[in-house]
Design a protein around this motif. Sequence first.
Motif, PDB file in Angstrom:
ATOM      1  N   SER A   1      18.322  -0.396  -2.357  1.00  0.00           N
ATOM      2  CA  SER A   1      19.198   0.638  -3.313  1.00  0.00           C
ATOM      3  C   SER A   1      20.384   1.077  -2.582  1.00  0.00           C
ATOM      4  CB  SER A   1      18.603   1.426  -3.988  1.00  0.00           C
ATOM      5  OG  SER A   1      17.775   2.147  -3.035  1.00  0.00           O
TER       6      SER A   1
ATOM      7  N   MET B   1      12.787  -0.955  -0.507  1.00  0.00           N
ATOM      8  CA  MET B   1      13.339  -0.708  -1.615  1.00  0.00           C
ATOM      9  C   MET B   1      14.593   0.387  -1.545  1.00  0.00           C
ATOM     10  SD  MET B   1      10.039  -0.622  -4.390  1.00  0.00           S
ATOM     11  CE  MET B   1      11.225   0.129  -5.840  1.00  0.00           C
ATOM     12  N   ILE B   2      14.354   0.986  -0.709  1.00  0.00           N
ATOM     13  CA  ILE B   2      15.360   2.213  -0.607  1.00  0.00           C
ATOM     14  C   ILE B   2      16.433   1.458   0.210  1.00  0.00           C
ATOM     15  CG2 ILE B   2      16.007   3.956   1.145  1.00  0.00           C
ATOM     16  CD1 ILE B   2      13.229   5.125   0.472  1.00  0.00           C
TER      17      ILE B   2
ATOM     18  N   SER C   1      -1.648   1.438   2.621  1.00  0.00           N
ATOM     19  CA  SER C   1      -0.683   2.609   2.681  1.00  0.00           C
ATOM     20  C   SER C   1       0.518   1.990   3.381  1.00  0.00           C
ATOM     21  CB  SER C   1      -1.035   3.696   3.194  1.00  0.00           C
ATOM     22  OG  SER C   1      -1.581   3.578   4.514  1.00  0.00           O
ATOM     23  N   ASN C   2       0.218   1.080   4.592  1.00  0.00           N
ATOM     24  CA  ASN C   2       1.351   0.542   5.245  1.00  0.00           C
ATOM     25  C   ASN C   2       2.127  -0.298   4.478  1.00  0.00           C
ATOM     26  OD1 ASN C   2       1.141   1.556   7.868  1.00  0.00           O
ATOM     27  ND2 ASN C   2       0.393  -0.180   8.724  1.00  0.00           N
ATOM     28  N   TYR C   3       1.419  -1.261   3.761  1.00  0.00           N
ATOM     29  CA  TYR C   3       2.446  -2.099   2.876  1.00  0.00           C
ATOM     30  C   TYR C   3       3.179  -1.162   1.725  1.00  0.00           C
ATOM     31  CZ  TYR C   3      -0.284  -6.253   3.444  1.00  0.00           C
ATOM     32  OH  TYR C   3      -0.757  -7.409   4.239  1.00  0.00           O
ATOM     33  N   LEU C   4       2.532  -0.274   1.477  1.00  0.00           N
ATOM     34  CA  LEU C   4       3.514   0.717   0.322  1.00  0.00           C
ATOM     35  C   LEU C   4       4.726   1.325   1.289  1.00  0.00           C
ATOM     36  CD1 LEU C   4       0.862   2.671  -1.655  1.00  0.00           C
ATOM     37  CD2 LEU C   4       2.155   1.073  -2.471  1.00  0.00           C
ATOM     38  N   PHE C   5       4.365   1.571   2.341  1.00  0.00           N
ATOM     39  CA  PHE C   5       5.491   2.295   2.866  1.00  0.00           C
ATOM     40  C   PHE C   5       6.564   1.086   3.398  1.00  0.00           C
ATOM     41  CE2 PHE C   5       7.501   2.984   7.347  1.00  0.00           C
ATOM     42  CZ  PHE C   5       7.928   4.073   7.199  1.00  0.00           C
ATOM     43  N   TYR C   6       6.194  -0.298   3.938  1.00  0.00           N
ATOM     44  CA  TYR C   6       7.232  -1.105   3.981  1.00  0.00           C
ATOM     45  C   TYR C   6       7.880  -1.312   2.690  1.00  0.00           C
ATOM     46  CZ  TYR C   6       5.394  -1.796   8.451  1.00  0.00           C
ATOM     47  OH  TYR C   6       4.990  -1.392   9.822  1.00  0.00           O
ATOM     48  N   ILE C   7       7.201  -1.524   1.601  1.00  0.00           N
ATOM     49  CA  ILE C   7       7.965  -1.829   0.231  1.00  0.00           C
ATOM     50  C   ILE C   7       8.708  -0.784  -0.233  1.00  0.00           C
ATOM     51  CG2 ILE C   7       7.376  -1.963  -2.088  1.00  0.00           C
ATOM     52  CD1 ILE C   7       4.740  -3.545  -1.548  1.00  0.00           C
ATOM     53  N   GLY C   8       8.332   0.488  -0.014  1.00  0.00           N
ATOM     54  CA  GLY C   8       9.198   1.328  -0.065  1.00  0.00           C
ATOM     55  C   GLY C   8      10.440   1.384   0.567  1.00  0.00           C
ATOM     56  N   CYS C   9      10.487   1.414   1.963  1.00  0.00           N
ATOM     57  CA  CYS C   9      11.347   1.242   2.731  1.00  0.00           C
ATOM     58  C   CYS C   9      12.426   0.213   2.316  1.00  0.00           C
ATOM     59  CB  CYS C   9      11.033   0.817   4.327  1.00  0.00           C
ATOM     60  SG  CYS C   9      10.322   2.300   5.046  1.00  0.00           S
TER      61      CYS C   9
END
Lengths: 238, 306, 846
Positions: free
Chosen positions: B16, B12-13, B2-10
């Motif tokens: 953008s 990406m934001i 979930s950490n990975y996902l969080f970093y990837i999300g960050c």
Amino acid sequence: MNAILKASGLKKYYGTEPNITRALDGVSLEVMQGEFVSIIGTSGSGKSTLLNMLGGLDVPTSGSVVIRGKEIGKMKDEQLCVFRRRNIGFIFQDYNLVPILNAYQNMILPIELDGNQVDKEHLNEIIHFLHLEEKLSNLPGGLSGGQQQRVAIARALASKPAIILADEPTGNLDSKTSQDVLNLLKVSCRQFHQTLVMITHNPEIALMADRMIRIEDGKIISGVKDKMMTGGMRHAEK
Amino acid sequence: MSNYLFYIGCAMILCSLAAAVLLRWYLVTYTKRLLYCLDEMLAGKEYIEIEDEKELLMAKVEVKLLQMYKLLKQQKQQSQKDKEILETIISDISHQVKTPITNMRIYQGLLQRDDLSLDQCLEFMRQMEDQVDRLDYLMEAMIEMSRMETGIIQVKPVYQSLIPLMEETVCQAGPSAEEKQIQLHLDCDPQLKAVFDKKWTAEAVGNILNNAVKYTRDGGKIVITADITDFFVRIRVGDTGKGIPEEHYTEIFKRFYREEDVQREEGLGIGLFLAQEIVRRQKGYIDVKSQVGQGSVFSIYLPAEV
Amino acid sequence: MLRNNNKVFIRRLSRSCLKTSRNRNIIAVLAIILTSLLFTSVATIVEGSMQTTKEQEIRMSGSKFMMSIKYISEETNEKLLKEPAFSQIGRLQYLGQIEDKKLRKISCDFSWANKTYIDGIFTELQAGKLPERGNEVLVDSVVLEMLGVPAKIGTEIPLTYWVNDEKRRETVKVCGIYKGEANETTSTIYISRPFFERQMEGISVPEDGTAAAGCILLYVSFPSEKNLEQQRAEVLKKAGFDPDAERGEEGFVVSNISTAYENTNEDSPAIFGAAALLILVILLAGYLIISNIFRISILKDLRMYGQLKTIGASPKQLRKLMIRQADLLNLMGIPIGLILGFFLGKALLPVVMQTTIYKDVQEIQPRALVFAASALFSFLTVRISCRRPVKMMSKMSPMQALRYQGKESAKRSRKGGESRQRILRMAFSNVAQNKGKTFFVVLSLSLSIVILNSVLNFTACFDEETFVKGQSGADFIVSNIEYGVKNESDQNVVPREFIREAKKRSDTEMAGRVYFYQPPDEEAEAAMASGAYDGVQTAKVQTVNGKPYSMRMEMGKMLFGLDEEVWNRCKVVRGQLDMEKLKTGKYIVEGTDFINNGEDYEIGLFSLKPGDKVKADIGTCKLEYEVLANVVLPTQLLFTSSMGEGGYFILPSEEYLRQFPGRLPIHYVMDAKEGSFQDIDAFLKQYEQKPQANIKYESVEKVVEDFQQFRGTYSTTGTVLAAIFGVIGILNLLNVILAGAAARQREFAIMQSIGMTRKQLRRLFMAEGILYSVIAGILSLILAAIFSLTTVRALCGVEWFCVYHFSLLPAGVLIPVYLAVSAGIAFVIDKLWNSGSVVEKLRISK
């Protein structure tokens, strides 16, 4: 009005001192917007070299060419190409059609190069006038010299450039057709306020221009100023 | 995980956001350039610097804008010029109209007297007629001018035989030529066909023919021929008139242009302009060749086929 | 800034470009296919070989499990399993040992195991199921055969077995049969859990690290293969053991990391290095061809690019145009190359694996990673090769480009000559003109010739005689059938009957015996218990020259006895081998093995010198000898597991038998007389088949076979490599001939128009093609000779079984092949290209 095209002190030398060839030896001239100028001279007088310099196809040994206030000698290769595409239409003596594209594709190539829409009506008019309807899908290899020349003219006109530089545009046409084609050029130039600089060795054709520049041995011998004061200038300025 | 996902999300934001900022910057610079160009144009600047050597969308817009600007400017200049000339001509015509009317008044007054002989009456009547002719001519010119201004030259070219046109125009020019004892030669292949609007083309050819008659000395010769070139049917009107200097070839087709040495002749300098306008609208053109003192040849090129 | 949106024309123009230059496309696509094919096949082979190596190592180690913990009690087992550190747990519980005369060749356990274990050691169930209840057993097919029992479910077998010290008897029922290996030395009969528990009633399990009845053997795997040693230590520590403890110390438990996992990383650098090198070579070769093709095609189209430039196409656009074409060609070439490359790699993998010890190749599955990497590599190759020509193109000024007509066409408008010499001279000047191109073609052609020549020269230098001499002690070595299977060397002897039989033969050049004694396990254990570490000791040296012998840690030395005939096989290193002296019984010889199976030995392995006086315990006697000589012996003559590092003692058989009376030899060694090899072989084969023969033998023929296979793999690998380069070379040749044809089309048409016949033209064409091969041939002969004299000779010096000799035969054979191929290529291109009328050609080339 300012000159759209201004060349000053153009020199082009080939070789080194003892065997030096002076293709152009200090040529200066100005062309006004909307003017039709013909350059006349015998073969080897440097007229083609001059035209190539004006269009930025060749680099002068010294001197400068200024088009619309920009010195093209100072542009990078990339910029020069883009500039040329937007401002100058060339009609070459040996046509220079892209051999792998058919006549129609050749005509619209300069437009596509800039990613612009083709003015279909305008183009059709040109095609119609030049009697090229039947030949549109032919490759240049399958066209006669005269037909190729007409395609080259259509290509130069299609993108409505501000300046048309024509090198013996009627060299391969019979005299009657030459007249027609030149008139087309003139008509088009009037309509779109284009400037036309044309090379010819034929005095009769040269006379159709607003102004005639005579060049010999790399030097201009007449036509730089005199007519500009009377004919050319008058209609261009008043 | 979930950490990975969080970093990837960050990431990406952030990406953008950066993209949005960049896009806005692009749009702002784009608009700035556009505004600059428009401002310069509104200010009526002669020389506007554009970036036409750059491979950008903006550059294309600038090139097009400039093209339009120049064209509009030129048209504006042209119409300004035309307007000025028109004004002088109108005052000119007004003056010219005044004279015949005054003259006619005088003749009318004279005719009202009782003590005139029939011969005298006839003489005055003839004088009056001259004046009417002159008025008529002036009126005609004015009508033509107004037509031109309102742009009602609407040609409808059709593919048709050339010979009726030729005959009509020659017939019209016949009387004035006869008056000056000028020979008219018509040489036209009856098979010849071209694409043209008969009424207007007749006017154009007529104008050229009238000019030829006008500037040819008494006892001269006018040859009218028609033949076919690669793309065009060519009508040539050759005269033995005074000729036109080479440098005036393009000038004579200009509106209101009149040669210095023919100013005393009647005319407004719109005949050839009108002729060229008519021919051009039919996708044809006119050219001229001449030798001073020897005569001139006007060639009218009409499209040979549709 | 917002870029101009003018990409449409690039799409159209590149399509038109591709459509027009069909010939170039075919060659370019072929080159791309070849490049990606080579990449993929190399990647597939590397991937496959690593996969296979791993798989085989695991298989060879006998189980999939990463670690084993042996001989533990139920409590320890529970302690270990409390920590959920394992991904797989295989469990074997030992009951006892089967005793059966018919199973003498193997050692057979009687144990229970869970399903994970049975699956994990690659058990292939042939029939039936796992034992569940009662006296059901799962048996090895080979064991059944040995027992002489029909391989059928439900068969009942009476078995005698030992549970600790108690001999028991039970009749069991076969409920499942698994596939056995013929040469396996151990086997297990699996019993059901209820049976096991019943048998264990009243027996307690000691935890002393030995195989007692009821002890548990755990076979486990971790989720990750990394740092297994560390993982083992952690697990043991958590269970309260000391991972570093030695046998006998506190907290010791028998635990091992599987050898298959131990050295997975060991050989990968070498494989990776080789693969990287090969990939680099392919990259270079691919680069050479592709960039060549693109350069030629750009030169050909330079005028067109000039035209485009005059009407305002910017260098950037032209670059994009070129790159797009390259991409489109890539799109066509790469997928084909990937698929073909995968299958080629798959086909070649067994050949490559032949060079290793892992011959059994696994089925390889296509791997996305391999494809992606290969595609990327090919793509990069094409992109990189585009760079230079594209740069050249975009730098040229439009007028320069417009005036460019192709270098070739500017020169030579000589009349088409009549004579053959003239044509040859023209061909020469053409070839000489393009030095760069010629260099590439010639180099790539010669590379393949040189590689082939070097490899085949090298393999031809493998000397069979040397190899056989090194790999075998004699023509025939006869041993007991259980030799190498069981340690009890007192039984592993050549039967007396056989020796009697063999001695009768008169067609032996030489026949002799080799004696060796190894104490039975009980004795060895006793020795171990008493503190003597080396269980195989047979001679314990007490003093040398009166001083206590403690130079090395070795306490004992192996002791061999040799017949006089066999002594001849020894190579004397120091001292004199005087047989008369030796037979007096006062002398002993110290020997060692040949290293690398060759002529070499290590002098440092001798701990004694001739003249040294040795006092040693041999058997039960204390004896004194003088060292007579140091000798070296072929390993095969000695005991299979004679792994001792130091030298060993050798006595003449007379003296040996004096100390160990009645001993039988472990080997009976025979050399055949000239021409009688087959007879002896037949005799031995026949004798071996006899029911009570109890012998097996190894003949030199097997070594010869080994040798040939060994040499074959080297040759195949070399040939494949040479073939790859050959293909590249030929493609280059094709490329250059085609390019020449394209560039000189107009010239040819002109020549034809002034009277050169088609035949002459073809001859000129073929002469050119052949000329490349001739130059390549000459160059490669020189290079191959140099390589042979340097590299091959050096390699031969390193390998013990090589005898160097100079050879250019492979090159000599390959060169004519290339000549024929190049002539063929020229012929075909001429046919394809130069057809059509002269006028047509003149027109096209305008």
